[in-house]
Design a protein around this motif. Structure first.
Motif, PDB file in Angstrom:
ATOM      1  N   VAL A   1     -37.896 -29.755 -22.549  1.00  0.00           N
ATOM      2  CA  VAL A   1     -36.789 -30.638 -22.574  1.00  0.00           C
ATOM      3  C   VAL A   1     -36.283 -30.912 -21.225  1.00  0.00           C
ATOM      4  CG1 VAL A   1     -34.236 -30.718 -22.855  1.00  0.00           C
ATOM      5  CG2 VAL A   1     -35.755 -29.835 -24.726  1.00  0.00           C
ATOM      6  N   GLU A   2     -36.092 -32.248 -20.789  1.00  0.00           N
ATOM      7  CA  GLU A   2     -35.865 -32.520 -19.455  1.00  0.00           C
ATOM      8  C   GLU A   2     -34.311 -31.902 -19.102  1.00  0.00           C
ATOM      9  OE1 GLU A   2     -36.916 -36.281 -17.804  1.00  0.00           O
ATOM     10  OE2 GLU A   2     -38.734 -36.517 -19.105  1.00  0.00           O
ATOM     11  N   ILE A   3     -34.126 -31.816 -17.969  1.00  0.00           N
ATOM     12  CA  ILE A   3     -32.607 -31.232 -17.575  1.00  0.00           C
ATOM     13  C   ILE A   3     -32.068 -32.114 -16.420  1.00  0.00           C
ATOM     14  CG2 ILE A   3     -31.244 -29.523 -17.143  1.00  0.00           C
ATOM     15  CD1 ILE A   3     -33.319 -27.678 -18.224  1.00  0.00           C
ATOM     16  N   ILE A   4     -30.765 -32.605 -16.322  1.00  0.00           N
ATOM     17  CA  ILE A   4     -29.984 -32.986 -15.335  1.00  0.00           C
ATOM     18  C   ILE A   4     -28.733 -32.240 -15.474  1.00  0.00           C
ATOM     19  CG2 ILE A   4     -28.984 -34.952 -14.322  1.00  0.00           C
ATOM     20  CD1 ILE A   4     -30.519 -36.831 -16.195  1.00  0.00           C
ATOM     21  N   ALA A   5     -28.508 -31.474 -14.175  1.00  0.00           N
ATOM     22  CA  ALA A   5     -27.004 -30.936 -13.962  1.00  0.00           C
ATOM     23  C   ALA A   5     -26.409 -32.158 -13.680  1.00  0.00           C
ATOM     24  CB  ALA A   5     -27.021 -29.643 -13.154  1.00  0.00           C
ATOM     25  N   CYS A   6     -25.204 -32.450 -14.269  1.00  0.00           N
ATOM     26  CA  CYS A   6     -24.436 -33.616 -13.911  1.00  0.00           C
ATOM     27  C   CYS A   6     -22.910 -33.500 -13.592  1.00  0.00           C
ATOM     28  CB  CYS A   6     -24.775 -34.718 -14.823  1.00  0.00           C
ATOM     29  SG  CYS A   6     -23.794 -36.007 -15.193  1.00  0.00           S
ATOM     30  N   HIS A   7     -22.306 -33.826 -12.833  1.00  0.00           N
ATOM     31  CA  HIS A   7     -20.832 -33.929 -12.721  1.00  0.00           C
ATOM     32  C   HIS A   7     -20.170 -35.188 -12.738  1.00  0.00           C
ATOM     33  CE1 HIS A   7     -16.874 -32.194 -10.808  1.00  0.00           C
ATOM     34  NE2 HIS A   7     -16.732 -32.581 -12.085  1.00  0.00           N
ATOM     35  N   PRO A   8     -19.753 -36.087 -13.566  1.00  0.00           N
ATOM     36  CA  PRO A   8     -18.709 -37.205 -13.398  1.00  0.00           C
ATOM     37  C   PRO A   8     -17.662 -37.037 -12.668  1.00  0.00           C
ATOM     38  CG  PRO A   8     -19.572 -36.999 -15.871  1.00  0.00           C
ATOM     39  CD  PRO A   8     -19.516 -35.668 -14.805  1.00  0.00           C
ATOM     40  N   MET A   9     -17.302 -37.216 -11.422  1.00  0.00           N
ATOM     41  CA  MET A   9     -16.204 -36.963 -10.603  1.00  0.00           C
ATOM     42  C   MET A   9     -14.995 -37.639 -11.082  1.00  0.00           C
ATOM     43  SD  MET A   9     -17.777 -34.700  -8.814  1.00  0.00           S
ATOM     44  CE  MET A   9     -16.061 -34.361  -7.974  1.00  0.00           C
ATOM     45  N   PHE A  10     -14.772 -37.839 -12.429  1.00  0.00           N
ATOM     46  CA  PHE A  10     -13.565 -38.463 -12.822  1.00  0.00           C
ATOM     47  C   PHE A  10     -13.108 -37.710 -14.256  1.00  0.00           C
ATOM     48  CE2 PHE A  10     -16.024 -40.964 -15.872  1.00  0.00           C
ATOM     49  CZ  PHE A  10     -17.073 -41.357 -15.060  1.00  0.00           C
ATOM     50  N   GLY A  11     -11.950 -38.134 -14.722  1.00  0.00           N
ATOM     51  CA  GLY A  11     -11.653 -37.684 -15.931  1.00  0.00           C
ATOM     52  C   GLY A  11     -10.727 -38.787 -16.390  1.00  0.00           C
ATOM     53  N   PRO A  12     -10.372 -38.487 -17.816  1.00  0.00           N
ATOM     54  CA  PRO A  12      -9.324 -39.476 -18.441  1.00  0.00           C
ATOM     55  C   PRO A  12      -8.262 -40.016 -17.448  1.00  0.00           C
ATOM     56  CG  PRO A  12      -9.678 -37.589 -20.064  1.00  0.00           C
ATOM     57  CD  PRO A  12     -10.153 -37.289 -18.435  1.00  0.00           C
TER      58      PRO A  12
ATOM     59  N   PRO B   1     -31.269 -33.187 -10.562  1.00  0.00           N
ATOM     60  CA  PRO B   1     -32.251 -33.262 -11.532  1.00  0.00           C
ATOM     61  C   PRO B   1     -33.107 -32.112 -11.377  1.00  0.00           C
ATOM     62  CG  PRO B   1     -32.210 -35.273  -9.854  1.00  0.00           C
ATOM     63  CD  PRO B   1     -31.327 -34.065  -9.471  1.00  0.00           C
ATOM     64  N   LEU B   2     -33.173 -31.321 -12.675  1.00  0.00           N
ATOM     65  CA  LEU B   2     -33.793 -30.340 -12.474  1.00  0.00           C
ATOM     66  C   LEU B   2     -35.216 -30.129 -13.456  1.00  0.00           C
ATOM     67  CD1 LEU B   2     -30.576 -28.006 -13.470  1.00  0.00           C
ATOM     68  CD2 LEU B   2     -32.214 -27.528 -11.719  1.00  0.00           C
ATOM     69  N   ARG B   3     -35.400 -31.040 -14.225  1.00  0.00           N
ATOM     70  CA  ARG B   3     -36.497 -31.054 -15.007  1.00  0.00           C
ATOM     71  C   ARG B   3     -36.916 -32.733 -15.303  1.00  0.00           C
ATOM     72  NH1 ARG B   3     -36.491 -26.985 -19.653  1.00  0.00           N
ATOM     73  NH2 ARG B   3     -36.287 -25.310 -18.559  1.00  0.00           N
ATOM     74  N   GLY B   4     -37.907 -33.088 -15.007  1.00  0.00           N
ATOM     75  CA  GLY B   4     -38.263 -34.550 -15.565  1.00  0.00           C
ATOM     76  C   GLY B   4     -37.920 -35.541 -14.578  1.00  0.00           C
ATOM     77  N   ARG B   5     -38.429 -36.719 -14.930  1.00  0.00           N
ATOM     78  CA  ARG B   5     -38.004 -37.863 -14.219  1.00  0.00           C
ATOM     79  C   ARG B   5     -37.204 -38.929 -14.804  1.00  0.00           C
ATOM     80  NH1 ARG B   5     -43.505 -39.618 -10.981  1.00  0.00           N
ATOM     81  NH2 ARG B   5     -41.840 -40.318  -9.840  1.00  0.00           N
ATOM     82  N   THR B   6     -36.606 -38.778 -16.080  1.00  0.00           N
ATOM     83  CA  THR B   6     -35.840 -39.450 -16.774  1.00  0.00           C
ATOM     84  C   THR B   6     -34.563 -39.847 -15.890  1.00  0.00           C
ATOM     85  OG1 THR B   6     -36.858 -39.012 -18.736  1.00  0.00           O
ATOM     86  CG2 THR B   6     -35.009 -40.365 -18.841  1.00  0.00           C
ATOM     87  N   TRP B   7     -34.008 -38.891 -15.051  1.00  0.00           N
ATOM     88  CA  TRP B   7     -32.797 -39.094 -14.762  1.00  0.00           C
ATOM     89  C   TRP B   7     -32.804 -40.396 -13.810  1.00  0.00           C
ATOM     90  CZ3 TRP B   7     -32.493 -39.514  -9.433  1.00  0.00           C
ATOM     91  CH2 TRP B   7     -33.630 -39.158  -8.608  1.00  0.00           C
TER      92      TRP B   7
END
Lengths: 241, 241
Positions: free
Chosen positions: A110-121, A137-143
């Protein structure tokens, strides 16, 4: 992995999961997985598709929209049903711990991206153009393809490590939450106001309604916050001598 | 006192005196009294008239645009030259001490308004419409006409006592200055940002360039600040346990 029209499964239909579903809906099909009983009524009429078991997840992109406190359980539940051709992203407000958890608990293919959208509702209420999303990006290139999708939504995608994210976020998001929680007990805005204080109140209002889990994650889940907090207290003690 | 087209003498042509002169120029003639040698060049070409001795002050409205730290000296210098038909206003960021000083040091037949325009060069940079001016009328009734002049400039005039002003201002302007001085040493805004943190930075930028005298007045000249500061520190110690 190649996809013309991606599909997204959002794990967790809380405040942020709902926002994500709405933002991503123009880019592909949206599936929701959330076992809380109230969710089926919430999903009704949205055009999103509720799935009842993680074994039904077929999407190329799986977004863990759960609090950090629930991430381990969710990864343990969903992970075994994922495999090659799928990418998992989290959206937690810190990145070191989710990055570690996803690498430890998700299948190797499984590919992995640690991600943080810097916004909320609240901060996205008037649109998301120009807002930032952090990718580690932790694994894979789909990021790269997912980053392109987000740029199409006029978001800015910043690539950095989990450590860089947490160090910098402590000085912006973390600081802002600390300030807000310190000022809120002082009570209602006073009868004498300045433009700068009005802006401060507006900033506080944006984070004041974040969930306790989000506040906990931002302040205690980030190992750089302790230093920001002591520096702030020291400065306050200094400035008015 | 009746005036169709008032004239203003501004005592002190510093950052705030300059702003006042520019704002009030459409409402009447502007005279400047400031003995610092550089001022004569600064006034040149502005249309304002520089006067060289307080004995020349003929304006109906005299505005003490000097820091609290210099207010006693200025009142002692200018006061003896003023009399009936004139109103004196200060613009200090606290009101209890200037109110006391003006009552003690100005001739009995001079009208007095303790006044605090809740803005400065930075916060007024994009216009003053909707900004607030606090009035504590101490002697005479001319304050009603002056309030009308300010309302014509689309300012909001709030009437309150010096004590009310200082108590409320501690919780807005004072708090904002404390926060700004506490955060500035943390350094440049980080690479990860949120909309609320951007607003906080904008608010800080508005007060960051205020003079040391202004900061001193707002934080130490206001007897309600000590409590605001300790509450803030206590909250910060509490929130992140």
């Amino acid at each position: 992995m190649h996809f013309v029209s991606p599909s997204f499964t959002i794990i967790g239909f809380g405040a942020f999961g709902k926002l994500l579903a709405r933002l991503l809906a123009p880019m592909g099909s949206i599936f929701i997985y959330d076992r809380r009983p109230e969710v089926s009524a919430e999903v009704e009429g949205t055009g999103f598709q509720l799935i009842s078991h993680p074994g039904e997840i077929r999407s190329s992109i799986v977004i863990m929209a759960v609090p950090l406190q629930g991430l381990t359980d969710s990864l343990l539940e969903v992970g075994p049903h994922l495999g090659a051709g799928q990418v998992v992203m989290d959206v937690c407000s810190v990145k070191e711990e989710p990055a570690r958890l996803m690498q430890d608990l998700l299948p190797q293919d499984v590919e992995i991206i640690a991600c943080h959208p810097m916004f909320g509702p609240a901060s996205a209420a008037n649109g998301i153009a120009g807002l930032q999303v952090v990718f580690y990006p932790l694994r894979g290139r789909t990021w790269r393809r997912i980053a392109a999708i987000l740029r199409n939504l006029h978001l800015t995608v910043s690539i950095m490590t989990a450590e860089e994210h947490d160090r910098h976020a402590a000085l912006s998001q973390g600081l802002m939450h600390l300030i807000a929680r310190a000022i809120l007990p002082l009570g209602e805005p006073p009868a004498v106001r300045t433009r700068s204080h009005d802006l401060l109140c507006e900033a506080i209002e944006m984070v004041a309604h974040d969930s306790p889990e989000v506040f906990e994650t931002i302040t205690r889940g980030n190992r750089y916050m302790a230093e920001v907090r002591s520096k702030l207290i020291r400065s306050l003690e200094d400035v008015s001598g």
